[in-house]
Write an enzyme that holds these catalytic residues in place. Structure first.
Site, PDB file in Angstrom:
ATOM      1  N   THR C  12       1.907   9.519 -15.560  1.00  0.00           N
ATOM      2  CA  THR C  12       1.002   8.771 -16.433  1.00  0.00           C
ATOM      3  C   THR C  12       1.275   7.273 -16.424  1.00  0.00           C
ATOM      4  OG1 THR C  12       2.474   9.184 -18.303  1.00  0.00           O
ATOM      5  CG2 THR C  12       0.654  10.737 -17.986  1.00  0.00           C
ATOM      6  N   VAL C  15       3.044   3.207 -11.991  1.00  0.00           N
ATOM      7  CA  VAL C  15       3.375   3.573 -10.613  1.00  0.00           C
ATOM      8  C   VAL C  15       2.818   4.958 -10.319  1.00  0.00           C
ATOM      9  CG1 VAL C  15       5.227   3.898  -8.942  1.00  0.00           C
ATOM     10  CG2 VAL C  15       5.394   2.072 -10.649  1.00  0.00           C
ATOM     11  N   CYS C 147      10.128  -4.540  -5.670  1.00  0.00           N
ATOM     12  CA  CYS C 147       8.858  -5.044  -5.138  1.00  0.00           C
ATOM     13  C   CYS C 147       8.937  -6.459  -4.571  1.00  0.00           C
ATOM     14  CB  CYS C 147       7.776  -4.962  -6.213  1.00  0.00           C
ATOM     15  SG  CYS C 147       8.225  -5.715  -7.782  1.00  0.00           S
ATOM     16  N   GLN C 173       6.015 -14.077  -9.071  1.00  0.00           N
ATOM     17  CA  GLN C 173       5.687 -12.658  -9.084  1.00  0.00           C
ATOM     18  C   GLN C 173       4.524 -12.328 -10.012  1.00  0.00           C
ATOM     19  OE1 GLN C 173      10.404 -11.624  -8.357  1.00  0.00           O
ATOM     20  NE2 GLN C 173       9.081  -9.991  -9.076  1.00  0.00           N
ATOM     21  N   HIS C 240       3.302 -10.679  -4.826  1.00  0.00           N
ATOM     22  CA  HIS C 240       4.495 -11.484  -5.057  1.00  0.00           C
ATOM     23  C   HIS C 240       4.600 -12.505  -3.923  1.00  0.00           C
ATOM     24  CE1 HIS C 240       5.404  -8.913  -8.276  1.00  0.00           C
ATOM     25  NE2 HIS C 240       6.473  -8.293  -7.851  1.00  0.00           N
TER      26      HIS C 240
END
Lengths: 347, 347, 347, 347
Positions: C12, C15, C147, C173, C240
């Site tokens: 949920t 990601v 990331c 970022q 990023h």
């Protein structure tokens, strides 16, 4: 497959770039000619255009040499993304030379013999072209509406059956609607500009009446809805949001309105035109939709999203509508017009 | 000079912080007591509060130890920036204990015995406090309106004389109106959210009627204007913009309306209250104003800016109004209420 | 076609949602199981998840009932988008129960027996899995990097051949890197936050050394590059940006570096993995690129864009790199890892 | 009180507007003359200038008639906010005609006989004016640095005592640095542009060396620090952020550096110049500061904020600095220069 050659007037501008991007994989139309101002003439497109869109133009187009914006070498079908300061003369010259000009410019939209098309709503307005023939034009001019008028007209079209009478709208319009460089970041970063130049409000108020109008003996009887618009510019990249209140002769039920939106289809869906969305309108039942970043790309930018329908204590109902201003509101609209004309045998 | 001690309920929240910031150099009021939730109790304010405003709190306040949100050690006059989930009980407890609670919370705004104040508009509504006395309350509760309702009510108040009948508004509201952390950047960056929770639209529609109402035999007769609101959240830091259309019994001239706005003054200007702006309303004649980044701080955030007045083809007129939601729409509003009460001998 | 059932832990969360979106049309993997916290257990996914992505989840997934985040009913291959506060325990439980956990969480990244994969760079690091077997684990854990570390590591990998020694980076970022609700709009609208919590800078400095390291007798010898990172958060949705200066043992030519980037390919390109971009790295020669809004989606978000290579007067060279933080930097990275494992016979 | 008449060259541009705004209540200087291009000549300033700042210009200035940008009617002291495309010729003409030109333009900054001033750092560089006298100029030219170089130079100046050797910076620069209309919203909304035109990086690298240099026998010996800059444009209204790594001959302690920043004062503080901030530099110990929206206005925009000092594994230390680009980095810088000249008897 894409065997119909098309030209693009104003090819280096933002609407021109969007034509090129949207036509990249078109099943029928192939861009073979690019016309622009003297500054670009004779240069390869990749040098002439300051490309601002995400995906770069296909090599086939990027390698084309930009031509002058004059008839002659252009193919019969020409899309126009010209700035309104020059569109009047140039589009007339192309039409007189026998071209079919499918224009996004505002210059001829309100001309009595020029169709102002949203094919889902008024495909029959193409019959105005006969008036152009009678007037002795060799070519034709067809237009699509202002980018905010499209969103409103789409949301209102299915409501005509309920005796639509009045509409008050406030728009929240994306910066891409102003082209490039368009709105200065100094003016819009963390800000709202409660004004859009060029007669934006008048266009919304009058173009919508023509779009929703009825063809009657070779003329368009404007729809009698009275519209009042206030337009604002907001820091959104793509997507014009319309906050609307509407009044009717006889107030329909919520269910009837939602059903009218959800079941709305038109000639493009019947003909399965390549750019036609399966659903011209979606009604979203979540309480906080539609939103530009989440909903603007529905139907590849050709679907108008509507939500928040509820009673208006002053008129009858209020709701929110959202559409993609550079696709449904500009280049995509013109392409859908040309697709319709092709299928109707008018190219 | 600032000899009246004041307390702040909800001192660590965003409205609490704004009270502290605005009272930093107040000529009459001095912050001597801070009340907050258990989590903060017993800590120095500088540790308890995650301060989010530009200028840091003055040392005198930053060094105060945060108390529980219960009566006892608090001074008589208490400003409340409590969240509405707890404001009901806590404000009642303070009022019963004899405190004068000047609240920004929504809980008692529509209570028949509680004044919902914009001192320029309805200073006489303070007479409702007699009803509180009759009801046996030892203390008093006074409230200010919702941050968007303030902007609308200010713009409408001078129009009552023309027989104001109907109003349709779309608001474009700043993210600071949602407190901290409030709106997620994921939701609002380059986006519009066409919805604000907590009954925002109903508050605008009903609070405005009470604010504009008349005191009649110890009760407020609500103003009969019918209001319809659609609210949106936009990526603006401070400043709620209101796009409005209004209808009248008898349509006044543009000049009459502009004059009504420009000449509008009230009790705060008469009494020269410290937070009262010289001009409660300014009318801007430039075609693209008011704008949040350029106009929100007029009158140190206490002036409401209005512009773009012109005919509305559906109702009578349309215009744009803008006000600072955390000053005129929250902490500054409450401070002005307390200033008025002080001058009227009600503290 | 997609015959390999996969589960998603943390389904949920943001990601988790991105896993579902990216796997929607995957040729091999089919989402059949969703695990989340107790709050969601037993609910249909469409109710359990506050979906924040553009395209809604496919009906097949939206209709799945969310399970507890415990082994048992889950398929063998499980993607994990769990928050690091719970990933440690849950992923271990799944691995011990025999599952192959392909995780985006940070908990096991620096574990000596866990591969920290960017398949273009270090496909051979999968051999660490043998150490997991020797340690008696029934299942396996494979991870992808932070990331921002992904973007840097991709840009640096082709430079190892030149004796890469030092790197100083400042990152800019995107807010999507912080999940949902993540960064408050109050903090980031028109602002820069020169700090990212959770040890972001240390992750960039150390994970990159492991990613670029050599497998040596069943262990990873970290690459000896010394890295210094300062991280900032900016008001960008996705992407990023890394501003880097790099020093070498022997300074290569500009041409050699650009050629190293442009010719860089790895095992995913050899194996033609479904998520592998044709070009893992593109070098853009325009002076003002890469830019998030124009370049982040290259290679369906799996290509890292590099530009502005030029001499650094302090170290040897400086340049700008950009990558999609939620695709190449999160869900897409994990999917590429699983694709590699499938082709290498490790599922 | 403000008895020294001053003129403003480039009065209608953004820097010109900022001069007017900052001089509104100046205790010494009074704006009596405005020079601009032919387009504005002869018009009242309120009509000639498209004013973009918050507070409107004072009536006294708004009513002035704009003059041509030629010497003659201008007072002796002239501030220049001219665009660099015309500043070279016009400033020279004014200097030759006997005016003292205090310029924000870049044209003469690196001229060997022109002081490039930050009065806290190099007030003694005013002695270069003697060289101008020897060269036979009747007037004088004094300049302030590039808006990003100011922030860096301020942060580095107190570090010279530790044997400052190398500096690598990435800047995140506000859109106001590009003037008006400047950066298109299309380019910067939700985006980063990793490039600033006009040689921005070279200016930062070389101007800083001159600013930090020593006066030696009537010449400036440039400071030997080697600087490498990458500049980016971000969606911030005001405030240039600098992410820096610095190397020293002998690495000082953290405490020594913080103390050097906090105790840094210069001639403007000694002389108590009207625009001098009490603290030219503040060091913020919170982990996530400085931030543009919270810190840019410190010291009325004249204080540079520094934070996040910690070890850099490649050079010696890294930190973040922030300054107001249109105040400390432009108009405010020039006014401070003029104030210093006045007190030093050079006007």
């Amino acid at each position: 497959m894409s065997t119909i050659p098309v030209g693009i007037l104003g090819a280096t501008g933002m609407v021109g770039q969007q034509f090129i991007a949207l036509l990249a994989d078109h099943p029928w139309f192939r861009v073979t000619w690019l016309g622009a101002s003297q500054r670009s003439e004779g240069k390869p497109y990749r040098e002439a255009a300051a490309w601002r869109l995400q995906a770069p133009p296909a090599d086939g187009v990027a390698d084309l040499t930009v031509d002058a914006a004059t008839p002659g070498r252009a193919p019969k079908l020409v899309f126009s993304g010209l700035d309104s300061s020059v569109a009047g003369e140039i589009e007339a010259a192309f039409a007189q030379a026998g071209h079919i000009v499918v224009s996004n410019s505002r210059n001829y939209r309100m001309d009595a013999t020029v169709p102002l098309m949203i094919p889902e709503i008024n495909a029959d307005h193409l019959q105005l072209l006969e008036a152009q023939a009678k007037a002795g034009w060799k070519g034709r001019i067809v237009t699509n509406p202002n980018c905010a008028a499209v969103v409103l007209a789409m949301a209102l079209a299915p409501l005509r059956r309920f005796g639509l009478k009045t509409t008050i709208v406030t728009t929240l319009q994306a910066i891409s609607g102003a082209g490039y460089p368009g709105v200065a970041s100094w003016d819009i970063l963390g800000n709202i500009i409660p004004f859009i130049g060029g007669g934006e409000e008048e266009k919304i108020e009058t173009e919508t009446q023509k779009i929703l109008g009825c063809l009657n003996a070779g003329r368009i009887d404007f729809h009698p809805v009275t519209i009042s618009a206030q337009t604002t510019r907001v820091g959104v990249q793509n997507g014009h949001t319309v906050s609307a209140s509407v009044g009717f002769d006889h107030r329909p039920s919520v269910e009837a309105i939602v059903d009218a939106w959800r079941s709305f289809k038109g000639r493009p869906q019947e003909l399965e035109l390549p750019s036609a969305p399966a659903d011209p309108i979606v009604y979203l039942s979540e309480p906080n939709r539609p939103q530009p970043t989440l909903d603007v790309d529905r139907g590849r930018g050709m679907t108008v999203s509507v939500g928040r329908l509820r009673r208006c204590p002053v008129l009858d109902y209020k709701f929110i509508a959202l559409g993609h201003n550079t696709i449904r509101g500009a280049a995509g609209a013109a392409i859908l017009n040309a697709e319709l004309m092709h299928k109707e045998g008018l190219l």
